[in-house]
Design a protein around this motif. Structure first.
Motif, PDB file in Angstrom:
ATOM      1  N   ILE A 291      -4.986  -0.848   9.223  1.00  0.00           N
ATOM      2  CA  ILE A 291      -3.987  -1.143   8.190  1.00  0.00           C
ATOM      3  C   ILE A 291      -4.615  -1.982   7.076  1.00  0.00           C
ATOM      4  CG2 ILE A 291      -1.839  -2.380   7.726  1.00  0.00           C
ATOM      5  CD1 ILE A 291      -1.442   0.257   9.155  1.00  0.00           C
ATOM      6  N   ALA A 292      -5.476  -2.917   7.457  1.00  0.00           N
ATOM      7  CA  ALA A 292      -6.157  -3.734   6.448  1.00  0.00           C
ATOM      8  C   ALA A 292      -7.053  -2.868   5.565  1.00  0.00           C
ATOM      9  CB  ALA A 292      -6.977  -4.828   7.136  1.00  0.00           C
ATOM     10  N   VAL A 293      -7.746  -1.897   6.167  1.00  0.00           N
ATOM     11  CA  VAL A 293      -8.576  -0.974   5.385  1.00  0.00           C
ATOM     12  C   VAL A 293      -7.711  -0.172   4.424  1.00  0.00           C
ATOM     13  CG1 VAL A 293     -10.057   1.065   5.522  1.00  0.00           C
ATOM     14  CG2 VAL A 293     -10.389  -0.821   7.132  1.00  0.00           C
ATOM     15  N   GLN A 294      -6.544   0.294   4.913  1.00  0.00           N
ATOM     16  CA  GLN A 294      -5.632   1.034   4.049  1.00  0.00           C
ATOM     17  C   GLN A 294      -5.178   0.176   2.870  1.00  0.00           C
ATOM     18  OE1 GLN A 294      -3.983   4.504   4.156  1.00  0.00           O
ATOM     19  NE2 GLN A 294      -4.082   3.555   2.140  1.00  0.00           N
ATOM     20  N   ALA A 295      -4.935  -1.113   3.120  1.00  0.00           N
ATOM     21  CA  ALA A 295      -4.531  -2.011   2.038  1.00  0.00           C
ATOM     22  C   ALA A 295      -5.629  -2.135   0.990  1.00  0.00           C
ATOM     23  CB  ALA A 295      -4.176  -3.382   2.603  1.00  0.00           C
ATOM     24  N   VAL A 296      -6.883  -2.191   1.433  1.00  0.00           N
ATOM     25  CA  VAL A 296      -8.006  -2.275   0.493  1.00  0.00           C
ATOM     26  C   VAL A 296      -8.108  -0.993  -0.337  1.00  0.00           C
ATOM     27  CG1 VAL A 296     -10.518  -2.430   0.307  1.00  0.00           C
ATOM     28  CG2 VAL A 296      -9.294  -3.908   1.908  1.00  0.00           C
TER      29      VAL A 296
ATOM     30  N   PHE B 152       0.798  -1.224   0.000  1.00  0.00           N
ATOM     31  CA  PHE B 152       0.000   0.000   0.000  1.00  0.00           C
ATOM     32  C   PHE B 152       0.832   1.277   0.000  1.00  0.00           C
ATOM     33  CE2 PHE B 152      -0.297  -0.534   4.792  1.00  0.00           C
ATOM     34  CZ  PHE B 152       0.192   0.705   5.162  1.00  0.00           C
ATOM     35  N   LEU B 153       2.092   1.201   0.426  1.00  0.00           N
ATOM     36  CA  LEU B 153       2.907   2.411   0.432  1.00  0.00           C
ATOM     37  C   LEU B 153       3.498   2.733  -0.942  1.00  0.00           C
ATOM     38  CD1 LEU B 153       4.893   2.327   3.805  1.00  0.00           C
ATOM     39  CD2 LEU B 153       2.914   3.731   3.198  1.00  0.00           C
TER      40      LEU B 153
END
Length: 246
Positions: A225-230, A183-184
């Motif tokens: 963090i999981a939401v950010q990955a989505v 995600f970064l």
């Protein structure tokens, strides 16, 4: 823009510096007694690693080519879930690092905590989301460049096994680093400047270091963090469909 060859070389040297240091300190008869001791002995190592990063930037690239270009603030919209996470963690950290701790003996431990975690964040972002990612972008497609950055960032965390960490825990860290790298990487491209990533990474490192003793790193942080990955998955799709907008 850096070349892919320079990106691979610089990343390899950076990983070698950290690996040798971790192996050396783990092989000492009596390792660092606590978190503060560990961060203290790692501080000069991280200074060397970051000095190498700065050498590559100043001697071969320049700050813009290394990832510190013009800030595109609209790109930060994609980073909002991650910043909400570190905002909560940052508040917890402030609560634990109270004025009493800052003014008392705790300052001896707080200083290496702040400095070492910052150097780790700066070095890793410059290497993996700066020099390596932009070097790969000069040679291969954008999706492949981002995948390479995420994969090598994850593999880099295998060095934690050199400190005697068990295979299960090291594997978990590698998988988590892969998700973070996933995600970064597109955010680094879309924002155009690494400082938001460095600061985010810095706060996260502090929370991880303090987590086992303070409970700062609670399950909601991992959910965020999981939401950010989505969210970043959508960004991946948008950048693949319209690579010219990156």
């Amino acid at each position: 823009m850096p070349s892919l060859r320079l990106g691979i070389f610089a990343t390899g040297v950076y990983a070698a510096i950290i690996s040798v240091a971790i192996y050396y300190f783990s092989d000492l008869p009596a390792g660092p007694p606590d978190l503060s001791g560990l961060l203290t002995v790692l501080l000069p190592v991280q200074l060397i690693a970051v000095a190498f990063c700065l050498f590559i930037i100043v001697r071969h690239l320049g700050w813009r080519a290394a990832g510190f270009g013009r800030m595109r603030w609209f790109g930060m919209v994609w980073f909002l879930p991650g910043w909400l996470v570190v905002g909560v963690l940052g508040w917890d950290i402030v609560q634990h690092l109270s004025a009493e701790a800052l003014l008392g003996p705790g300052v001896v431990g707080i200083t290496p905590l702040i400095l070492t975690t910052f150097l780790i964040a700066f070095g890793e972002e410059v290497m993996f989301r700066g020099i390596l990612l932009r070097g790969a972008m000069s040679r291969v497609s954008l999706p492949l460049a981002m995948l390479l950055s995420a994969a090598l960032f994850a593999l880099f965390h295998l060095v934690n096994g050199l400190a005697g960490q068990d295979a299960a825990q090291t594997s978990q860290q590698v998988l988590f680093a892969l998700m973070v790298g996933f995600f970064l990487a597109p955010i680094a491209v879309r924002v155009g400047n690494l400082w938001p990533l460095v600061i985010w990474h810095w706060i996260w490192n502090i929370a991880v270091m303090l987590g086992p003793n303070t409970g700062i790193l609670h399950p909601l942080a991992l959910a965020g963090i999981a939401v950010q990955a989505v969210v970043s998955t959508w960004l991946w799709a948008a950048m693949i469909r319209h690579p010219q907008t990156r």
